[in-house]
Design a protein around this motif. Sequence first.
Motif, PDB file in Angstrom:
ATOM      1  N   TYR A  59       0.843  -1.204   0.000  1.00 25.02           N
ATOM      2  CA  TYR A  59       0.000   0.000   0.000  1.00 25.02           C
ATOM      3  C   TYR A  59       0.876   1.251   0.000  1.00 25.02           C
ATOM      4  CZ  TYR A  59      -2.853   3.752   1.850  1.00 25.02           C
ATOM      5  OH  TYR A  59      -3.451   4.969   2.026  1.00 25.02           O
ATOM      6  N   TRP A  60       1.904   1.245   0.841  1.00 27.70           N
ATOM      7  CA  TRP A  60       2.806   2.411   0.936  1.00 27.70           C
ATOM      8  C   TRP A  60       3.532   2.636  -0.395  1.00 27.70           C
ATOM      9  CZ3 TRP A  60       8.346   2.392   1.075  1.00 27.70           C
ATOM     10  CH2 TRP A  60       8.903   3.637   1.349  1.00 27.70           C
ATOM     11  N   ILE A  61       3.958   1.535  -1.010  1.00 25.61           N
ATOM     12  CA  ILE A  61       4.682   1.662  -2.293  1.00 25.61           C
ATOM     13  C   ILE A  61       3.775   2.290  -3.350  1.00 25.61           C
ATOM     14  CG2 ILE A  61       5.588   0.321  -4.251  1.00 25.61           C
ATOM     15  CD1 ILE A  61       6.882  -1.567  -2.214  1.00 25.61           C
ATOM     16  N   TYR A  62       2.539   1.760  -3.486  1.00 27.08           N
ATOM     17  CA  TYR A  62       1.700   2.211  -4.600  1.00 27.08           C
ATOM     18  C   TYR A  62       0.935   3.492  -4.291  1.00 27.08           C
ATOM     19  CZ  TYR A  62       3.046  -2.185  -6.603  1.00 27.08           C
ATOM     20  OH  TYR A  62       3.806  -3.210  -7.110  1.00 27.08           O
ATOM     21  N   ALA A  63       0.711   3.775  -3.026  1.00 28.74           N
ATOM     22  CA  ALA A  63      -0.012   4.998  -2.702  1.00 28.74           C
ATOM     23  C   ALA A  63       0.940   6.171  -2.514  1.00 28.74           C
ATOM     24  CB  ALA A  63      -0.854   4.798  -1.442  1.00 28.74           C
ATOM     25  N   LYS A  64       2.146   5.907  -2.011  1.00 28.49           N
ATOM     26  CA  LYS A  64       3.044   7.006  -1.644  1.00 28.49           C
ATOM     27  C   LYS A  64       4.388   6.976  -2.381  1.00 28.49           C
ATOM     28  CE  LYS A  64       0.230   8.554   1.483  1.00 28.49           C
ATOM     29  NZ  LYS A  64      -0.568   9.714   1.078  1.00 28.49           N
ATOM     30  N   PHE A  65       5.066   5.840  -2.327  1.00 25.33           N
ATOM     31  CA  PHE A  65       6.462   5.830  -2.773  1.00 25.33           C
ATOM     32  C   PHE A  65       6.581   5.849  -4.297  1.00 25.33           C
ATOM     33  CE2 PHE A  65      10.890   3.950  -2.499  1.00 25.33           C
ATOM     34  CZ  PHE A  65      11.430   5.067  -1.891  1.00 25.33           C
ATOM     35  N   ARG A  66       5.772   5.101  -4.961  1.00 24.40           N
ATOM     36  CA  ARG A  66       5.575   5.094  -6.406  1.00 24.40           C
ATOM     37  C   ARG A  66       6.858   5.053  -7.241  1.00 24.40           C
ATOM     38  NH1 ARG A  66       0.053   8.310  -7.658  1.00 24.40           N
ATOM     39  NH2 ARG A  66      -1.182   6.857  -6.457  1.00 24.40           N
ATOM     40  N   GLU A  67       7.068   6.087  -8.085  1.00 26.10           N
ATOM     41  CA  GLU A  67       8.196   6.075  -9.036  1.00 26.10           C
ATOM     42  C   GLU A  67       9.552   6.077  -8.343  1.00 26.10           C
ATOM     43  OE1 GLU A  67       6.237   8.779  -8.559  1.00 26.10           O
ATOM     44  OE2 GLU A  67       7.798   9.985  -7.614  1.00 26.10           O
ATOM     45  N   GLN A  68       9.558   6.384  -7.041  1.00 28.43           N
ATOM     46  CA  GLN A  68      10.828   6.415  -6.305  1.00 28.43           C
ATOM     47  C   GLN A  68      11.462   5.019  -6.228  1.00 28.43           C
ATOM     48  OE1 GLN A  68      12.163   9.437  -5.021  1.00 28.43           O
ATOM     49  NE2 GLN A  68      10.533  10.132  -6.354  1.00 28.43           N
ATOM     50  N   VAL A  69      10.623   3.969  -6.317  1.00 25.98           N
ATOM     51  CA  VAL A  69      11.149   2.598  -6.304  1.00 25.98           C
ATOM     52  C   VAL A  69      12.155   2.434  -7.441  1.00 25.98           C
ATOM     53  CG1 VAL A  69      10.534   0.165  -6.648  1.00 25.98           C
ATOM     54  CG2 VAL A  69       9.053   1.631  -5.285  1.00 25.98           C
ATOM     55  N   CYS A  70      11.765   2.917  -8.639  1.00 29.37           N
ATOM     56  CA  CYS A  70      12.615   2.730  -9.833  1.00 29.37           C
ATOM     57  C   CYS A  70      13.870   3.597  -9.763  1.00 29.37           C
ATOM     58  CB  CYS A  70      11.838   3.072 -11.093  1.00 29.37           C
ATOM     59  SG  CYS A  70      10.218   2.324 -11.169  1.00 29.37           S
ATOM     60  N   THR A  71      13.746   4.762  -9.155  1.00 34.44           N
ATOM     61  CA  THR A  71      14.874   5.699  -9.143  1.00 34.44           C
ATOM     62  C   THR A  71      15.809   5.431  -7.976  1.00 34.44           C
ATOM     63  OG1 THR A  71      13.257   7.310  -9.917  1.00 34.44           O
ATOM     64  CG2 THR A  71      15.425   8.162  -9.322  1.00 34.44           C
ATOM     65  N   VAL A  72      15.234   5.163  -6.806  1.00 34.56           N
ATOM     66  CA  VAL A  72      16.050   5.127  -5.583  1.00 34.56           C
ATOM     67  C   VAL A  72      16.416   3.699  -5.171  1.00 34.56           C
ATOM     68  CG1 VAL A  72      16.091   5.803  -3.151  1.00 34.56           C
ATOM     69  CG2 VAL A  72      14.911   7.234  -4.809  1.00 34.56           C
TER      70      VAL A  72
ATOM     71  N   TYR B 139      18.660  -2.339 -10.832  1.00 34.88           N
ATOM     72  CA  TYR B 139      18.725  -2.395 -12.293  1.00 34.88           C
ATOM     73  C   TYR B 139      18.728  -0.978 -12.889  1.00 34.88           C
ATOM     74  CZ  TYR B 139      17.336  -3.563 -17.076  1.00 34.88           C
ATOM     75  OH  TYR B 139      17.283  -3.671 -18.436  1.00 34.88           O
ATOM     76  N   GLY B 140      17.884  -0.121 -12.304  1.00 33.23           N
ATOM     77  CA  GLY B 140      17.843   1.271 -12.770  1.00 33.23           C
ATOM     78  C   GLY B 140      19.207   1.933 -12.617  1.00 33.23           C
ATOM     79  N   ARG B 141      19.858   1.631 -11.521  1.00 37.35           N
ATOM     80  CA  ARG B 141      21.175   2.228 -11.225  1.00 37.35           C
ATOM     81  C   ARG B 141      22.247   1.726 -12.194  1.00 37.35           C
ATOM     82  NH1 ARG B 141      21.831   6.203  -7.435  1.00 37.35           N
ATOM     83  NH2 ARG B 141      19.687   6.619  -7.000  1.00 37.35           N
TER      84      ARG B 141
END
Length: 474
Positions: A216-229, A233-235
């Motif tokens: 819930y926290w990931i999809y409601a709040k953290f969102r695109e930060q998962v891919c960036t931070v 793989y993104g790194r």
Amino acid sequence: MNNPNNDIEAHSEEHSFRDTMATADASGKRIWLYPKNSKGKYTNWRNALSVLFLAMLISGPFVRINGEPLLLIDILSRKFIILGKIFWPQDFHIFLLIMIAFVIFIGLFTVIYGRVFCGWVCPQTIFMESVFRKMEYWIEGDWKDRMQLDKQDWNAEKVFKKSVKHAVFFLLSFAIANLLLSYIIGSEKVLQILTTNPSDQLGTIAALLVFTVVFYWIYAKFREQVCTVICPYGRLQGVLLDKKSLVVIYDYIRGEKRAKFKMHESRKEIDKGDCIDCNHCVHVCPAGIDIRNGTQLECINCTACMDACDHVMKTVGLPKGLVRMDSEVGVAEGKPFRFTMRIMGYTAVLVVLLVFISCLLVFRSDVETSMLRTPGTLYQSLDDNKVSNLYTIKMINKTSGQIAVQVKVLSDKGELKLIGKDLVVPSQGMVETAAFVILDKKDIKKTKTDIKLGVYAGTKELETFSTTFIGPVY
Ligand code: SF4
Ligand code: SF4
């Protein structure tokens, strides 16, 4: 004459976006993104693919092959099932090879197709963009409506929309937590937990709720930060991509100098490029970046900006593809995409590994036997010119049905005598027994003789292996 200081200033201004994140202001505070609902050819393809992947993800723990799920990663019992085949810790070498092949695959794939995995296949993006974001559009409206809703004071409409949205997000997160648990402990156990008295399953229910809150926290709040931070793989993009990799790219040769469309009638006459500086590509971006600044860490290659720009180009009567999938070399030199030596090398290694792993999976024995001389024993001389060695046999059954087996000596003219009854290996279990191997004295040429044995189920050979036999040389 040009003042070099002016050039430096212009360059630093042009590249200033590299010093900041699109989702944080100068003080480091999060900038909340309101991506516009993307529409177009690529979005339609992506939506169709998302439906397919979601169907596969959801059905994974429920579809059965020979009574086993497609995929089970039971870390607690150290039992793994891939495509209905059970793997035990003894099969670790297969996992290791799969992991090596996977890392090479990711590297190879990224060298050729850039980060398209992130935008089109990654479960995080699929859940975020194709499930949660769609719900958000449905409940709160498109970007301007959402912006307005967040700005406005709390009233009945805002309370209603926010409550419905977060309730739906929480339920979806609970469903994803159950799905994840189904991949770990199996769908039957999850169904059993959900249908029994919660007080009997407090530990598992607590784990489910923790997973739910995290999702819930990931999809409601953290969102695109998962891919960036968070996502490693993104790194790695800076290491894996080269100038010939396919990426979502803005054709700056064609697009610059950008200018608002209404400023002139004929752009070429006044030395302007095709970009009309409408910012539609920025508005749809779920990472909040401006693709016209070039390839950036945040870009997940979702192609939403391609759809947005194609729509704009069509509207103003200019050719599509100002933002497209191409390589840096392709844009700079107008060269078509080519397979480099590096790509061919990666591909060759990948194919060899995949064939090797497929062989390991297909030809993997249903049983795994270890047969060692019983510690503390040497050999026994028998009356009829024979010598025996005592062995301990451990046999693991990797299938979901019990197997009655016979062990035979294949080399030399020896025989194997089990101590005890027939050998039946229980389903997904292990059996331990003892046995004598008996050889004629005349066949013993060395103190330590290598002997070959075979495990059979009826006439079917399941496995062959070797062990050593000790005896006196006559
Ligand atoms: S720049 Fe384009 S491809 Fe990259 S994340 Fe944004 S919208 Fe998607
Ligand atoms: S959508 Fe196309 S035309 Fe509009 S700003 Fe982006 S690149 Fe330029």
